[in-house]
Design an enzyme around this catalytic site. Structure first.
Site, PDB file in Angstrom:
ATOM      1  NE  ARG A 149      -3.663  -2.419   2.310  1.00  0.00           N
ATOM      2  CZ  ARG A 149      -4.662  -2.696   3.142  1.00  0.00           C
ATOM      3  NH1 ARG A 149      -4.985  -1.818   4.092  1.00  0.00           N
ATOM      4  NH2 ARG A 149      -5.327  -3.834   3.048  1.00  0.00           N
ATOM      5  NE  ARG A 154      -1.495   5.391   8.775  1.00  0.00           N
ATOM      6  CZ  ARG A 154      -2.815   5.213   8.654  1.00  0.00           C
ATOM      7  NH1 ARG A 154      -3.316   4.776   7.520  1.00  0.00           N
ATOM      8  NH2 ARG A 154      -3.622   5.475   9.664  1.00  0.00           N
ATOM      9  CD  GLU A 212      -9.153  -1.089   9.829  1.00  0.00           C
ATOM     10  OE1 GLU A 212      -9.093  -1.969   8.956  1.00  0.00           O
ATOM     11  OE2 GLU A 212      -9.218   0.133   9.570  1.00  0.00           O
ATOM     12  CB  SER A 254     -11.783  -4.170   8.223  1.00  0.00           C
ATOM     13  OG  SER A 254     -12.860  -3.545   7.562  1.00  0.00           O
ATOM     14  NE  ARG A 295      -2.842  -0.816  10.680  1.00  0.00           N
ATOM     15  CZ  ARG A 295      -3.731   0.129  10.420  1.00  0.00           C
ATOM     16  NH1 ARG A 295      -4.958   0.026  10.908  1.00  0.00           N
ATOM     17  NH2 ARG A 295      -3.422   1.163   9.672  1.00  0.00           N
TER      18      ARG A 295
END
Length: 425
Positions: free
Chosen positions: A261, A276, A348, A351, A388
């Site tokens: 990403r 991140r 988060e 999801s 994460r």
């Protein structure tokens, strides 16, 4: 993409969905207009072709005097047919282009608003009181350094910012997490998959990642391939252009892949550590189901995520994501957010999204139920996004001396060790 018939029958519902997403409502009227031109030009083309065929039958039977006039008319009809064909193709192309820009219809129960307008549905686990325990918690990067588990400095040296090395027990912790997650998914009936990290444009576009998320995607221009941000892209395309039998459903896959990403627009956010990053590994659940079962499957995916986070002994909450924070493919999305002690807030970790027929229509995946052939529904759910999860584990299970307690579920995959100990420097 949505069903054009639904758009024609209930355009106000589509307008309301666009409005809830904070997206262009005028797109709905542009699409309706293009669709009307597509249908009317198609009718005109068919009428002219019928006249052309009829005329073709008359010419051989006509007298010489009549034939000249009929041939002249046939020539004009041929030009009209060609023009109508071009008009039909142009209107159809415009319709598809506009339809591809339209997000999925937001579920009526989704809270309306932006990123902060979510609704908390559940809270699980106890948040530790480190002050009562007599020490200040360290953040995951400090713990990772003490354990010899995380090296972001050399990651930046080798690849740039937001890259990292997992070393020693950090690498072992990733393998433990992935193996435990795959074990849970397999026990739940998912077929494990190792998926491609590079996909063709039609796969990326079909899942909806070349719309509002395009800036976050890595593209290899020389090869005309995209690096996936999630194995959802490859798994969704696994049955592209296929018709499945109803008795095959549900089909459930658990994909493991590296994810890439660009994190465009996240400058200055989560720059410390590995929360991140540009590259990470993830175990993703993906379901193909009958549309009538999609909401129930969504709840099942959420329960599997909750089971996973509970087994890791993490405090977390479940939120119903607001309409303006949904991806273009999702009709509804639930996030599980783990408590991060040094940030003092929930973040988060997993999801799950119900995409209904949206992706299946774009990817031409259908189901045959008796004589009926119709689009099926697709859903996705993160089981374990590794970095994460490591952040949450290290911070929540740390001890005063910098060691980290290992949740019981991971111990068999870490040689039975119960504690990760700091390494001598």
């Amino acid at each position: 993409m949505i069903d054009l018939r639904l758009l024609r029958e209930d355009p106000d519902r589509v307008r309301a969905s666009q409005r809830a997403r904070g997206e262009d409502v005028a797109l709905v009227d542009s699409l309706l207009s293009a669709d009307e031109r597509r249908r009317s030009s198609g009718v005109r083309f068919d009428e002219l072709r019928a006249q052309q065929r009829q005329l073709g039958k008359l010419i051989p039977k006509a007298s010489e005097d009549e034939k000249a006039e009929l041939l002249k008319k046939a020539s004009q009809l041929a030009a009209d047919v060609k023009a109508a064909d071009a008009e039909r193709d142009a209107a159809a192309a415009e319709t598809q282009e506009l339809l591809a820009k339209l997000g999925n219809l937001v579920h009526p129960d989704v809270p309306v608003g932006g990123e902060e307008d979510f609704v908390t549905l559940e809270t699980h686990g106890e948040i530790r009181d480190f002050a009562a325990e007599g020490f200040e918690p360290k953040d995951h990067l400090e713990l990772g350094n003490l354990l010899g588990a995380i090296d972001v400095e050399r990651g930046a040296k080798v690849s740039g910012s937001r890259f990292y090395f997992l070393t020693g027990v950090g690498a072992l912790l990733e393998f433990a997490l992935v193996n435990a997650a795959i074990a849970q998914a397999t026990a739940a009936g998912f077929t494990p998959m190792l998926t491609p990290a590079l996909v063709r444009p039609e796969s990326m576009a079909g899942t909806g990642y070349l719309g509002q998320d395009a800036d976050g995607v890595y593209y290899l221009e020389k090869d005309n391939l995209y690096l996936v941000g999630t194995s959802e892209v490859a798994i969704a395309s696994y049955h592209r252009d296929e018709i499945l039998d109803a008795d095959q459903l549900p089909l459930r896959y658990a994909g493991f892949s590296p994810c890439f990403r660009r994190e465009a627009g996240s400058h200055g956010k989560d720059t410390r550590g590995i929360f991140r990053v540009h590259q990470f590994d993830k175990v993703e659940m993906f379901s193909f189901v009958d549309p009538a079962d999609s909401q129930a499957e969504h709840q099942r995916l959420l329960e599997w995520e909750k089971q996973w986070l509970t087994s890791l002994e993490l405090p977390f909450r479940v939120i119903d994501v607001a309409s303006g924070d949904l991806g273009s493919s999702a009709a509804r999305k639930f996030d599980c957010e783990a408590w991060i002690p040094t940030q003092g807030k929930y973040r988060e970790l997993t999801s799950t999204s119900d995409c209904g027929e949206f992706q299946a229509r774009r990817l031409s995946i259908r189901v045959r139920d008796g004589k009926q052939v119709k689009p099926l529904a697709t859903l996705n759910g993160t089981l374990c996004a590794v970095p994460r999860t490591i952040v949450a584990l290290l911070e929540n299970h740390q001890q005063a001396d910098g060691s980290v307690r290992v949740p019981e579920i991971l111990r068999p995959y870490l040689g039975g060790r119960e504690v990760l100990e700091p390494v001598a420097k």
